[in-house]
Write a protein that holds these residues in place. Structure first.
Motif, mmCIF file in Angstrom:
data_model
loop_
_atom_site.group_PDB
_atom_site.id
_atom_site.type_symbol
_atom_site.label_atom_id
_atom_site.label_comp_id
_atom_site.label_asym_id
_atom_site.label_seq_id
_atom_site.Cartn_x
_atom_site.Cartn_y
_atom_site.Cartn_z
ATOM 1 N N GLU A 13 24.250 -28.444 -64.975
ATOM 2 C CA GLU A 13 23.632 -29.770 -65.005
ATOM 3 C C GLU A 13 23.942 -30.405 -66.358
ATOM 4 O O GLU A 13 23.746 -29.760 -67.387
ATOM 5 N N HIS A 112 17.481 -22.205 -74.363
ATOM 6 C CA HIS A 112 17.268 -22.717 -73.010
ATOM 7 C C HIS A 112 16.126 -21.990 -72.276
ATOM 8 O O HIS A 112 15.362 -22.602 -71.522
ATOM 9 N N GLY A 180 21.416 -21.828 -52.722
ATOM 10 C CA GLY A 180 20.739 -21.138 -51.641
ATOM 11 C C GLY A 180 19.222 -21.078 -51.728
ATOM 12 O O GLY A 180 18.548 -20.989 -50.697
ATOM 13 N N GLY A 277 11.668 -22.206 -64.811
ATOM 14 C CA GLY A 277 12.981 -21.839 -64.254
ATOM 15 C C GLY A 277 13.089 -22.257 -62.804
ATOM 16 O O GLY A 277 12.067 -22.478 -62.132
ATOM 17 N N GLY A 278 14.308 -22.356 -62.310
ATOM 18 C CA GLY A 278 14.564 -22.887 -60.976
ATOM 19 C C GLY A 278 13.761 -22.232 -59.868
ATOM 20 O O GLY A 278 13.263 -22.907 -58.965
ATOM 21 N N VAL A 279 13.587 -20.911 -59.934
ATOM 22 C CA VAL A 279 12.890 -20.203 -58.851
ATOM 23 C C VAL A 279 11.382 -20.507 -58.868
ATOM 24 O O VAL A 279 10.701 -20.334 -57.851
ATOM 25 N N THR A 309 13.945 -26.766 -62.381
ATOM 26 C CA THR A 309 15.401 -26.631 -62.472
ATOM 27 C C THR A 309 15.861 -27.321 -63.765
ATOM 28 O O THR A 309 15.091 -28.030 -64.414
HETATM 29 O O1 KG4 Z 1 16.857 -22.963 -63.835
HETATM 30 P P1 KG4 Z 1 17.964 -23.337 -62.913
HETATM 31 O O2 KG4 Z 1 18.108 -24.791 -62.497
HETATM 32 O O3 KG4 Z 1 19.366 -22.952 -63.508
HETATM 33 C C1 KG4 Z 1 19.585 -21.834 -64.286
HETATM 34 O O4 KG4 Z 1 19.319 -21.904 -65.517
HETATM 35 O O5 KG4 Z 1 20.014 -20.834 -63.678
HETATM 36 O O6 KG4 Z 1 17.800 -22.404 -61.615
HETATM 37 C C2 KG4 Z 1 18.646 -22.510 -60.512
HETATM 38 C C3 KG4 Z 1 18.261 -21.430 -59.533
HETATM 39 C C4 KG4 Z 1 19.242 -21.278 -58.359
HETATM 40 O O7 KG4 Z 1 19.557 -19.901 -58.217
HETATM 41 C C5 KG4 Z 1 18.432 -21.799 -57.172
HETATM 42 O O8 KG4 Z 1 18.811 -21.219 -55.940
HETATM 43 C C6 KG4 Z 1 17.031 -21.413 -57.564
HETATM 44 O O9 KG4 Z 1 16.976 -21.676 -58.961
HETATM 45 N N1 KG4 Z 1 16.022 -22.203 -56.850
HETATM 46 C C7 KG4 Z 1 15.144 -21.661 -55.973
HETATM 47 C C8 KG4 Z 1 14.377 -22.737 -55.453
HETATM 48 N N2 KG4 Z 1 14.814 -23.892 -56.050
HETATM 49 C C9 KG4 Z 1 15.808 -23.538 -56.895
HETATM 50 N N3 KG4 Z 1 14.953 -20.379 -55.582
HETATM 51 C C10 KG4 Z 1 13.983 -20.152 -54.664
HETATM 52 N N4 KG4 Z 1 13.216 -21.114 -54.118
HETATM 53 C C11 KG4 Z 1 13.379 -22.415 -54.465
HETATM 54 N N5 KG4 Z 1 12.604 -23.350 -53.921
#
Ligand code: KG4
Ligand code: ZN
Length: 341
Positions: A13, A112, A180, A277-279, A309
């Motif tokens: 991003e 980060h 995913g 974090g994204g998850v 994210t």
């Molecule tokens: O924090 P992020 O935007 O980027 C990193 O620093 O990695 O996280 C992206 C991750 C991806 O693996 C994406 O599949 C996951 O976060 N993610 C999710 C969800 N939304 C984004 N995983 C599970 N459930 C979600 N709703």
């Protein structure tokens, strides 16, 4: 009042924001590269770096325009320089340093991962330190003892795949689109989380605050294809089976993340957990964490969806560095691997 520009290019991003020392967000722009990486089902580092080069200046321009500010109005420029993809990090760092050189503004460094936790502070406007921090993203799954904005002590983390990476790879096996995580969690709503009993590594070991998602990923693969049959096609899977696999996989990841976070809270004696974090955007994870925090009686702060994210708003953690006089020299480097700073 202080106001800083923050730049974020650690992965895929391209983002910039202007934030104040009262943690107001004057502008935030995120240019996602999902479309460029989709056909590879994962982030291709060289493509990411090149896209950052094209986008970084338009993103910064647009951010300043929306904030109705010029570079002269800024008190400092902050950039995430660790951890991340080397080529991606370099683009943000060079942009930040060049702007600092041209304007004479101070340069600030952002970790980060620490910034992902700080997203909770911005949203709630409440103090978050000290806390146990859980960072769950595409590249990282870590637990920290966060004493203040500069002191994050690692308590544990994944020994193989990150949680988001596991979501992305299992989603790929199930024939779901990239990225995913969101796709898998949407499908999981219609599935039975108890349909398949997948492994939960280390969950019963209360000496360890670590995660491992690699075996879980393999277990899903064997469940789909049968042992010893590496090739299979997700196209043949009936929709209900996909939903049940997704729900059962998600439940296993969530059990581990919730279990270890609660253990970290008990072990440290800090009654506060912050998640970023994204998850952390995952609804089932949010639900289960709330339930557990309520039952075990600790405070839980979770970053709002938009700040889970990658974004540059969370780079507001650099304000704390500016206040403390922790300014960087222009020979600041990138640190793609995990470091403390
Ligand atoms: O924090 P992020 O935007 O980027 C990193 O620093 O990695 O996280 C992206 C991750 C991806 O693996 C994406 O599949 C996951 O976060 N993610 C999710 C969800 N939304 C984004 N995983 C599970 N459930 C979600 N709703
Ligand atoms: Zn991230």
């Amino acid at each position: 009042m202080m106001q800083i520009l923050t730049i974020e290019t650690t992965c895929d991003e391209t983002a910039a924001a202007v934030v104040t020392d009262r943690l107001e967000v004057l502008a935030s722009v995120v240019a996602s590269q999902d479309d460029l990486h989709r056909r590879f089902q994962g982030v291709v580092p060289e493509i990411a770096a090149r896209a950052h080069v094209e986008r970084i200046l338009p993103v910064i321009d647009e951010t300043l325009r929306r904030a109705q500010l010029t570079l002269d109005d800024l008190d400092a420029i902050a950039v995430a320089n660790t951890p991340g993809l080397a080529g991606s990090l370099l683009v943000g760092l060079v942009a930040a340093k060049t702007l600092c050189l041209a304007t004479g503004k101070p340069l600030l460094a952002v970790n980060h991962l620490h910034a992902h936790i700080y997203a909770c502070r911005i949203a709630e406007g409440r103090e978050i330190f000290p806390c146990v921090g859980l960072i769950v993203s595409g590249g990282h799954s870590h637990l920290y003892h966060c004493r203040n904005a500069f002191d994050f002590e690692p308590l544990g983390g994944t020994i193989d795949d990150a949680a988001g990476e596991a979501f992305d790879k299992v989603a790929n096996m199930l024939g779901l689109p990239f990225p995913g995580g969101p796709a898998l969690s949407r499908i999981a709503v219609d599935g039975d989380p108890k349909a398949y009993r997948f492994p939960r590594a280390f969950l019963n070991d209360d000496q360890r605050l670590d995660f491992s998602f690699s075996g879980l990923k393999t277990a899903v693969r064997y469940e789909i294809a049968g042992p010893g049959r590496p090739d299979f096609s997700a196209v043949d899977l009936p929709p209900q089976r996909v939903a049940d696999l997704a729900a059962s996989f998600q439940e296993a990841v969530v059990d581990c993340l919730v279990g270890k976070s609660a253990l970290a809270v008990r072990k440290t004696g800090i009654g506060r957990l912050c998640i970023g974090g994204g998850v952390a955007a995952n609804r089932r994870l949010r639900e289960r964490l709330e339930e557990t925090a309520g039952r075990e009686g600790f405070e839980m702060l979770i970053a709002p969806m938009a700040l889970c994210t990658d974004n540059a708003v969370m780079g507001a953690i650099a304000i704390e560095r500016l206040k403390a006089g922790k300014v960087e020299s222009l020979d600041l480097d990138i640190y793609p691997g995990l470091v403390r700073h």
